[in-house]
Design an enzyme around this catalytic site. Structure first.
Site, PDB file in Angstrom:
ATOM      1  N   ASP A  45       0.829  -1.204   0.000  1.00 25.04           N
ATOM      2  CA  ASP A  45       0.000   0.000   0.000  1.00 25.04           C
ATOM      3  C   ASP A  45       0.866   1.257   0.000  1.00 25.04           C
ATOM      4  OD1 ASP A  45       0.620   0.631   2.711  1.00 25.04           O
ATOM      5  OD2 ASP A  45      -1.008  -0.631   3.419  1.00 25.04           O
ATOM      6  N   GLU A  46       0.219   2.384  -0.198  1.00 24.93           N
ATOM      7  CA  GLU A  46       0.921   3.658  -0.348  1.00 24.93           C
ATOM      8  C   GLU A  46       1.833   3.960   0.838  1.00 24.93           C
ATOM      9  OE1 GLU A  46      -0.293   8.262  -1.520  1.00 24.93           O
ATOM     10  OE2 GLU A  46      -1.856   6.857  -0.918  1.00 24.93           O
TER      11      GLU A  46
END
Length: 188
Positions: A45-46
């Site tokens: 994820d980011e």
């Protein structure tokens, strides 16, 4: 002929090449001139960092994403993680997944005795005045949405920083954040 890459995904990047929502996001294609049809194998994820494998070979993607291939993460957690919490992680914990309860599969986990040498993160996590932190290694053969973060929270030690350090036999080693390495293939 297919192309294969190792990348140290930096904090703040999406594990994709196209993003069609309105907000501007940093994408993998900004880090390197990848050939057409390159895809990330799995996702980070980011807010997560670390080893990401990319390929133009769909079959290789299937092999790497299989449950036979271990993925190891180092998580910096809020507080000094206890042996009891590590045991809970090993035995599986209940997390929320798509609005339902899910018990994670048994996994390998242990407390790291010292801070790993991962380099600085692009964004400061917090300062020491907010209390101590510790690091734990968690090795999974499954990969549910934000699983490691949910697991550490479930045992009372929320994740502050998450770095994938290994996929099968492939290690992050000294690859720096944002660095891309083209390889002949993946021996997972």
């Amino acid at each position: 002929m297919h192309h294969h890459f190792l990348i140290h995904k930096p904090y703040g990047y999406l594990s994709q090449f196209i993003y069609q929502l309105k907000r501007k996001k940093k994408l993998l294609g900004e880090l390197y001139d990848f050939p057409e049809n390159t895809m990330a194998i799995g996702r980070l994820d980011e807010d997560s960092e670390g080893l990401l494998l990319l390929t133009t070979d769909g079959m290789m993607s299937e092999i790497v994403r299989s449950k036979k291939v271990e993925k190891e993460y180092y998580a910096q957690v809020d507080g000094i993680i206890t042996e009891e919490a590590v045991e809970q992680l090993k035995n599986g914990v209940e997390i929320g997944l798509h609005g339902k309860k899910y018990k994670t599969k048994k996994c390998k986990a242990f407390k790291l005795e010292s801070e790993p040498n991962l380099g600085e993160r692009g964004k400061k996590i917090r300062d020491e005045r907010h209390g101590p932190t510790s690091w734990v290694s968690i090795t999974l053969t499954e990969g549910k949405f934000r699983q490691v973060r949910k697991m550490t929270s479930a045992v009372g030690f929320p994740t502050l920083r998450l770095v994938r350090v290994r996929v099968g036999n492939i290690h992050l080693n000294d690859l720096k954040a944002g660095e891309v390495l083209e390889v002949g293939g993946f021996d997972v």
